[in-house]
Design an enzyme around this catalytic site. Sequence first.
Site, short mmCIF file in Angstrom:
data_model
loop_
_atom_site.label_atom_id
_atom_site.label_comp_id
_atom_site.label_asym_id
_atom_site.label_seq_id
_atom_site.Cartn_x
_atom_site.Cartn_y
_atom_site.Cartn_z
N SER A 1 -0.19 -34.00 15.65
CA SER A 1 0.36 -35.08 16.47
C SER A 1 1.88 -35.23 16.41
O SER A 1 2.46 -35.90 17.25
CB SER A 1 -0.30 -36.42 16.10
OG SER A 1 -1.57 -36.48 16.69
N SER B 1 -0.40 -36.73 19.49
CA SER B 1 -0.41 -38.11 19.98
C SER B 1 0.95 -38.79 19.93
O SER B 1 1.16 -39.78 20.63
CB SER B 1 -1.41 -38.92 19.16
OG SER B 1 -0.98 -39.00 17.82
N LYS C 1 6.77 -44.63 15.99
CA LYS C 1 5.45 -44.57 16.65
C LYS C 1 4.73 -45.89 16.43
O LYS C 1 4.76 -46.45 15.32
CB LYS C 1 4.66 -43.40 16.05
CG LYS C 1 3.36 -43.06 16.76
CD LYS C 1 2.69 -41.86 16.08
CE LYS C 1 1.43 -41.41 16.80
NZ LYS C 1 0.80 -40.24 16.13
#
Lengths: 469, 88, 482
Positions: free
Chosen positions: C176, C152, C77
């Site tokens: 997330s 996310s 990420k």
Amino acid sequence: MTKIGLEIHCQLTKLESKLFCSCRADYREFQPNTNICPVCMGIPGSLPLLNKSAVEKATLIAMALDCNTPSKIAFFRKNYFYPDLPKNFQITQLNAYGNTSIGWEGKISVGDAKIRIRRIQLEEDPGRIIYEGATEKTKLTLVDYNRAGTPLVEIVTEPDFENPHQVREFLIILSDLLENLNVSDPGLEGAMRADANVSIEGGSKVEIKNIGSFHDLEKAVHFEITRQESLAEREIEIVQETRHWDDGRKITVSARTKEEEAEYRYHLEADIPWIRINDDTKNQLQVHMPESISSKKERYVSKYGITPQVAGILSSDRYFSELFENAKNETNAKDVANMITTDIMGLLDTREKRDSSKLNAEHLSALIESIKSSKITRTSAKLALDEIIKNGKPLQQIIDSLDLGHVSDEGELTNVITQILKEEAKAVEDAKQNPEIVNFLVGKVMQKTQGKADPELTLTLLKKSLAIG
Amino acid sequence: MVSEEEISNVAKLMKIDLEDHSSHIKRVQKMLEYFDILDRANVESEEITVQETDLDKLRDDKYVPYDKDLLKFLKSYQEKYVKAPKLN
Amino acid sequence: MDLGISALNYVSGIKNNEFTVEEFISKSLERINEVDKNLHAFLQINDVAIKNAKEIDAKIKSNQDVGKCYGMPISVKDNICISGSKTTCASKVLENFIAPHTSTVVSKLSSEDAIMIGKTNLDEFAMGLSTEFSAYGPSKNPWNTDCVPGGSSGGSGVSVAANECIASLGSDTGGSIRNPASFCSIVGLKPTYGLVSRYGLVSYANSIEQIGPMTKTVKDSAFLLNIISGIDPNDNTTLDNKDQDYLSNIDEGVSGKKIGVVTEMTNPDGLSTDVLNATNDAIKTFEKLGANCEHVSLQMVPYTVAAYYTITSTEAGSNLARYDNVRYGYEMDSSGFEFNSYISQARSKFGPEVIRRMILGGFVPSAGHAGKYFLKALKVKSKLITEIKHVFEKFDFLISPTVPIQPFKFGEKINDPVSFMMVDMNTVTANLTGIPAISVPYKITNGLPIGIQIMANHLEENSLLQAAYALEKTVDLPEVSI
Ligand SMILES: [Zn+2]
């Protein structure tokens, strides 16, 4: 009644590393922005790593100032935007959820007055703003972040001071105390800073910030009291405000930014868990706490018979009291103390001189020993001191190389005396009437031998020559 | 409801220039209005809970110089100083 | 060569000489090239991945020690730093930010010879649950590209689900990791707070967030957790897990275990019937496996979303204050600006959601409002922790749907902030209390995935993974076709 309170910021300069990273705590010798790392620069992804010794040293201060100390300490974020603050928040302490700052509710005696300590907290110093040019109205700001993250202890007093004189006395006592605890070197530039708040009878509280040195603090407080009194005389209201000390003009000026607008959004710093400080740890700290200045003084007087005045001077200075402790023994303590206060302190009266001095406790005890055994005179000892401080060679070597040894050879001394008696014929005549003149002749012999003549032997020989006594 | 003016003021304090005020403000108002649910949680007497650790778990006081020239990673600097906008 | 294999099968494939690291990596890069134009999982591809692969192949050939990952491609990420490369947090504000340091998780994986294949998309600064708030455009759900992939860590979820890589590292502040895992039909684990180092993770709400694995199988999550967990001298909040092996007894099963079905998470407004049915089905499955399921109430749950947004906004307001474009950021001439006006101008590059969170983060902890919002939120969190403590005295696990709804269409939720927040209802509890939680793919309904969330007590990842594995073994889900 005039009320003065102080907020002292003291850097823990005796630490090796910063409060939350491994950069150097003493940033002073670095080129700009070379004592920085991702942590103290607040680079995204970095995390603060609390310095264990910083917690311990700050706790020592709290204990020495008779504060309560918590079982757990917590850190908070104080949020505000400023160019010297890399994260745009400062990691500091706050007693919001119980008492979790390093210490609270302490006290310290200043003369006859008791000054109460409200709170002691551990926090990080910001970086330093170096303006381009001399005025603030320049097009840009230049920042050096070497100082950012330096461990800082904030000591907040209650408004217990009544005059600037007390403030000065307090600052001297506090500096000595911090130095004695071996947590800080108050002599370093910027190591000790202070803000003050001042109010006179019937007036509002005025904060004074931006005071660069302790010397200026007393001046600023004095100025502010005078300013407020003159306002009061003219029946002008004293408004609650923050004023800045103008170092150039030596006055306080109203701060343009309204401090009451400040909204710090304090909240817990979750990157640092609450730190448990158990009783064991506290006891350990207490046990290893350096002896306080007052108990040192008392001990010097009662154990060694040193005069209170000399003991006071000696105990309040960490460097010299350490020298004393290491050089003294059962028999020489008084002499060591006297030599430090009368001779050595004068020779080592600045930080630079102390730093470069090669004198150690062994030198000092050897020196006292040599005087006592009449190996050298006090006058020669002074010459030797000069030399030791410069090159640190063993005392005997210095005595030899400077030829400082006592002239106690009767033959050699008799030769000198014969010469003096010739040169000082008038004095010799007078001496027969007035025995006191003999001392004058002893002095002459000393002069001729550069202080090396054994005074007692000289006296005996002189009296013999003059056929008196 | 929290007023638009109040929200604009907070935006200013947080150093956010709001060009298109209305859409953000309305949305923030709605979120704050939803947060009113906290009043019904009946938690006044709760203590705050936190993570704890022991003093000896902390970093030893040791100077370790950072091995990169961090200044080179930074955006704008003059000589060896970081450049920031003027203050007043 | 099947790019859809698990991490464990990848390792045995390499060991059995079925393919080389270079072959697998170049196939993966081809795959990314082919599908990512459409899916947009990646913000950046590692351009030395092939070189890394060759080096590892050489080590294997010459019988040198090779790390446990044998060159498997892992995506990261883009809020997790890798030294010398960009970390944008999907924000324009960090468009050019090059990290000088590498996160502990990436260091640990690299030292086990994993190859970081690229950085994945997210909602700007991880604030969101759909990737619609990425400044570089959203990622798309491989099951239906009209739908959001969750967030996310949406790019991470997509990259694993679409076989662009073997596994991914996400971060989980309020769901997330688990939310996109559920939406993309992969496994996502949010570890106990402190089990995995946050060093190198760009902070959003640092009191509750964790990095965790996003994988094709439960065993893969255990495999990665073995590598990335444990105490880190660079993170004061990390915990000592005594080098626990999460893989060794993963097939222990759930026989005799007590599972609580959280009432408040199985009846919230807006819970979809399909999701509810899937959940009830999962409960039955657990009972068939010998577990004992019963409903349990966590009374604080209805307040957790408000508490979560209050706390995260406060911390974000502080964590994101450093983005003033003075020390790093993007080019913007400062001449003529005064400090405050300059940084206000610079910070207007934040996207809309970040701007709103900044405003909330300035408001809810402010002197005049902290009592109504921030303090209450902290107290809700405390009371929830107490409730959870009591519940785990009686139960081994808690279960719920990971997300109350299935993947939704782009633009469908974004205009209603309150219903948007409610999507987090079931996931935020694990963050607020610090407990571990995992999302396991359970069903595909109407062509879209549904995940089941299992939670366990602090540092009970071992048994949590056992339960997740037991559930996973009972399902046989279709492959995504893209
Ligand atoms: Zn540093």
